[in-house]
Design a protein around this motif. Structure first.
Motif, PDB file in Angstrom:
ATOM      1  N   MET A 175     -39.314   3.229 -75.131  1.00 41.55           N
ATOM      2  CA  MET A 175     -38.666   3.733 -73.940  1.00 41.55           C
ATOM      3  C   MET A 175     -40.265   3.137 -73.844  1.00 41.55           C
ATOM      4  SD  MET A 175     -39.350   7.508 -73.826  1.00 41.55           S
ATOM      5  CE  MET A 175     -40.368   8.359 -74.755  1.00 41.55           C
ATOM      6  N   SER A 176     -40.397   2.985 -72.616  1.00 36.50           N
ATOM      7  CA  SER A 176     -41.091   2.374 -71.317  1.00 36.50           C
ATOM      8  C   SER A 176     -41.639   2.840 -70.089  1.00 36.50           C
ATOM      9  CB  SER A 176     -40.858   0.492 -71.431  1.00 36.50           C
ATOM     10  OG  SER A 176     -40.125   0.659 -70.332  1.00 36.50           O
ATOM     11  N   TRP A 177     -41.263   4.211 -70.296  1.00 38.84           N
ATOM     12  CA  TRP A 177     -41.794   5.170 -69.037  1.00 38.84           C
ATOM     13  C   TRP A 177     -43.372   4.852 -68.516  1.00 38.84           C
ATOM     14  CZ3 TRP A 177     -37.833   5.633 -65.547  1.00 38.84           C
ATOM     15  CH2 TRP A 177     -35.968   5.764 -66.027  1.00 38.84           C
ATOM     16  N   THR A 178     -43.032   4.820 -67.110  1.00 39.52           N
ATOM     17  CA  THR A 178     -44.469   4.604 -66.788  1.00 39.52           C
ATOM     18  C   THR A 178     -44.394   5.186 -65.087  1.00 39.52           C
ATOM     19  OG1 THR A 178     -44.451   2.426 -65.956  1.00 39.52           O
ATOM     20  CG2 THR A 178     -45.058   1.934 -67.478  1.00 39.52           C
ATOM     21  N   ILE A 179     -45.622   5.328 -64.950  1.00 40.34           N
ATOM     22  CA  ILE A 179     -45.833   6.166 -63.600  1.00 40.34           C
ATOM     23  C   ILE A 179     -45.377   5.035 -62.534  1.00 40.34           C
ATOM     24  CG2 ILE A 179     -47.673   5.724 -63.116  1.00 40.34           C
ATOM     25  CD1 ILE A 179     -47.655   9.300 -62.039  1.00 40.34           C
ATOM     26  N   THR A 180     -45.510   4.342 -62.403  1.00 37.81           N
ATOM     27  CA  THR A 180     -45.128   3.538 -61.632  1.00 37.81           C
ATOM     28  C   THR A 180     -43.931   2.919 -61.930  1.00 37.81           C
ATOM     29  OG1 THR A 180     -46.629   1.323 -61.824  1.00 37.81           O
ATOM     30  CG2 THR A 180     -45.191   0.227 -60.797  1.00 37.81           C
ATOM     31  N   ARG A 181     -42.824   3.018 -63.117  1.00 39.98           N
ATOM     32  CA  ARG A 181     -41.397   2.540 -62.686  1.00 39.98           C
ATOM     33  C   ARG A 181     -39.844   4.069 -62.432  1.00 39.98           C
ATOM     34  NH1 ARG A 181     -38.223   1.761 -68.793  1.00 39.98           N
ATOM     35  NH2 ARG A 181     -35.995   1.500 -67.923  1.00 39.98           N
ATOM     36  N   LEU A 182     -41.446   5.413 -63.171  1.00 44.40           N
ATOM     37  CA  LEU A 182     -40.742   6.397 -62.417  1.00 44.40           C
ATOM     38  C   LEU A 182     -40.935   6.500 -60.636  1.00 44.40           C
ATOM     39  CD1 LEU A 182     -39.258   8.685 -63.368  1.00 44.40           C
ATOM     40  CD2 LEU A 182     -41.364  10.364 -63.461  1.00 44.40           C
ATOM     41  N   ALA A 183     -41.363   6.145 -60.121  1.00 44.71           N
ATOM     42  CA  ALA A 183     -42.190   6.303 -58.607  1.00 44.71           C
ATOM     43  C   ALA A 183     -41.071   5.249 -57.892  1.00 44.71           C
ATOM     44  CB  ALA A 183     -43.799   5.764 -57.617  1.00 44.71           C
ATOM     45  N   ALA A 184     -41.231   4.033 -58.657  1.00 47.60           N
ATOM     46  CA  ALA A 184     -39.671   2.772 -57.877  1.00 47.60           C
ATOM     47  C   ALA A 184     -38.238   3.414 -58.255  1.00 47.60           C
ATOM     48  CB  ALA A 184     -40.072   1.602 -58.891  1.00 47.60           C
ATOM     49  N   LYS A 185     -38.057   4.780 -59.222  1.00 43.94           N
ATOM     50  CA  LYS A 185     -36.520   5.635 -59.390  1.00 43.94           C
ATOM     51  C   LYS A 185     -36.418   5.982 -58.347  1.00 43.94           C
ATOM     52  CE  LYS A 185     -34.794   3.281 -63.228  1.00 43.94           C
ATOM     53  NZ  LYS A 185     -33.733   3.337 -62.887  1.00 43.94           N
ATOM     54  N   ALA A 186     -37.748   7.109 -58.052  1.00 46.57           N
ATOM     55  CA  ALA A 186     -37.481   7.747 -56.868  1.00 46.57           C
ATOM     56  C   ALA A 186     -37.645   7.378 -56.300  1.00 46.57           C
ATOM     57  CB  ALA A 186     -38.884   9.075 -57.626  1.00 46.57           C
ATOM     58  N   ARG A 187     -37.822   6.263 -55.461  1.00 47.16           N
ATOM     59  CA  ARG A 187     -38.667   5.364 -53.965  1.00 47.16           C
ATOM     60  C   ARG A 187     -39.293   6.313 -53.833  1.00 47.16           C
ATOM     61  NH1 ARG A 187     -31.961   4.951 -52.508  1.00 47.16           N
ATOM     62  NH2 ARG A 187     -31.800   3.555 -53.688  1.00 47.16           N
ATOM     63  N   LEU A 188     -40.334   6.851 -54.281  1.00 50.10           N
ATOM     64  CA  LEU A 188     -41.176   6.933 -53.787  1.00 50.10           C
ATOM     65  C   LEU A 188     -42.899   6.417 -54.423  1.00 50.10           C
ATOM     66  CD1 LEU A 188     -41.548  10.632 -55.314  1.00 50.10           C
ATOM     67  CD2 LEU A 188     -41.237  10.110 -52.654  1.00 50.10           C
ATOM     68  N   THR A 189     -44.712   5.720 -53.793  1.00 52.71           N
ATOM     69  CA  THR A 189     -45.587   5.411 -54.222  1.00 52.71           C
ATOM     70  C   THR A 189     -45.872   6.060 -55.008  1.00 52.71           C
ATOM     71  OG1 THR A 189     -47.233   6.387 -52.642  1.00 52.71           O
ATOM     72  CG2 THR A 189     -45.427   4.154 -51.613  1.00 52.71           C
ATOM     73  N   GLU A 190     -46.165   5.127 -55.747  1.00 48.76           N
ATOM     74  CA  GLU A 190     -47.438   5.484 -56.935  1.00 48.76           C
ATOM     75  C   GLU A 190     -48.305   7.148 -57.350  1.00 48.76           C
ATOM     76  OE1 GLU A 190     -50.290   4.372 -60.900  1.00 48.76           O
ATOM     77  OE2 GLU A 190     -49.146   3.448 -60.137  1.00 48.76           O
ATOM     78  N   ARG A 191     -49.088   6.660 -55.736  1.00 46.53           N
ATOM     79  CA  ARG A 191     -49.764   7.872 -55.224  1.00 46.53           C
ATOM     80  C   ARG A 191     -49.423   8.764 -54.997  1.00 46.53           C
ATOM     81  NH1 ARG A 191     -54.026   7.271 -50.188  1.00 46.53           N
ATOM     82  NH2 ARG A 191     -54.574   8.867 -50.335  1.00 46.53           N
ATOM     83  N   THR A 192     -47.991   8.820 -54.368  1.00 51.52           N
ATOM     84  CA  THR A 192     -47.441  10.461 -53.622  1.00 51.52           C
ATOM     85  C   THR A 192     -46.771  10.774 -54.563  1.00 51.52           C
ATOM     86  OG1 THR A 192     -46.179   8.962 -51.711  1.00 51.52           O
ATOM     87  CG2 THR A 192     -44.908  10.168 -52.360  1.00 51.52           C
ATOM     88  N   LEU A 193     -46.161  10.297 -55.434  1.00 52.21           N
ATOM     89  CA  LEU A 193     -45.452  10.750 -56.764  1.00 52.21           C
ATOM     90  C   LEU A 193     -46.930  11.594 -57.770  1.00 52.21           C
ATOM     91  CD1 LEU A 193     -43.370  11.734 -58.895  1.00 52.21           C
ATOM     92  CD2 LEU A 193     -43.663   9.583 -60.018  1.00 52.21           C
ATOM     93  N   ARG A 194     -48.318  11.108 -57.633  1.00 50.10           N
ATOM     94  CA  ARG A 194     -49.882  11.539 -58.176  1.00 50.10           C
ATOM     95  C   ARG A 194     -49.725  12.646 -57.874  1.00 50.10           C
ATOM     96  NH1 ARG A 194     -51.054   9.302 -62.661  1.00 50.10           N
ATOM     97  NH2 ARG A 194     -51.174   6.769 -62.819  1.00 50.10           N
ATOM     98  N   ARG A 195     -49.155  12.658 -55.827  1.00 48.13           N
ATOM     99  CA  ARG A 195     -49.979  13.341 -54.933  1.00 48.13           C
ATOM    100  C   ARG A 195     -48.978  14.797 -55.162  1.00 48.13           C
ATOM    101  NH1 ARG A 195     -51.258  10.448 -51.057  1.00 48.13           N
ATOM    102  NH2 ARG A 195     -49.389  10.903 -50.176  1.00 48.13           N
TER     103      ARG A 195
END
Length: 87
Positions: free
Chosen positions: A1-21
């Motif tokens: 399982m290699s889920w990272t916030i970067t990968r999840l943000a890309a899947k959600a079509r968001l920037t990492e910063r937006t997802l964190r916010r």
């Protein structure tokens, strides 16, 4: 399982910063959500006696079974073997 916030943000079509916010606005953190998912999956896998604990650890993305054991004990207060034996 290699889920990272970067990968999840890309899947959600968001920037990492937006997802964190957005997570922060909901009072959540990516690592807390990831740990919760890993805990729930570990509990599920440990109820399947045919899967060795070392394989559970690998399946959940832990580099060593000992790291999984420490994390599981922190999450549940029990060692994986004791949890499995009780289940």
């Amino acid at each position: 399982m290699s889920w990272t916030i970067t990968r999840l943000a890309a899947k959600a079509r968001l920037t990492e910063r937006t997802l964190r916010r957005r997570l922060s606005a909901e009072g959540s953190r990516f690592q807390s959500i990831k740990d919760g998912m890993r805990r729930d999956m570990a509990i599920h896998y440990l109820t399947q006696p045919s899967m060795p604990i070392s394989q559970v650890a690998r399946q959940l993305g832990f580099s060593e079974p000992s790291a999984f054991t420490r994390a599981f004990k922190q999450w549940t207060g029990e060692l994986p073997k004791i949890y499995r034996d009780a289940a």
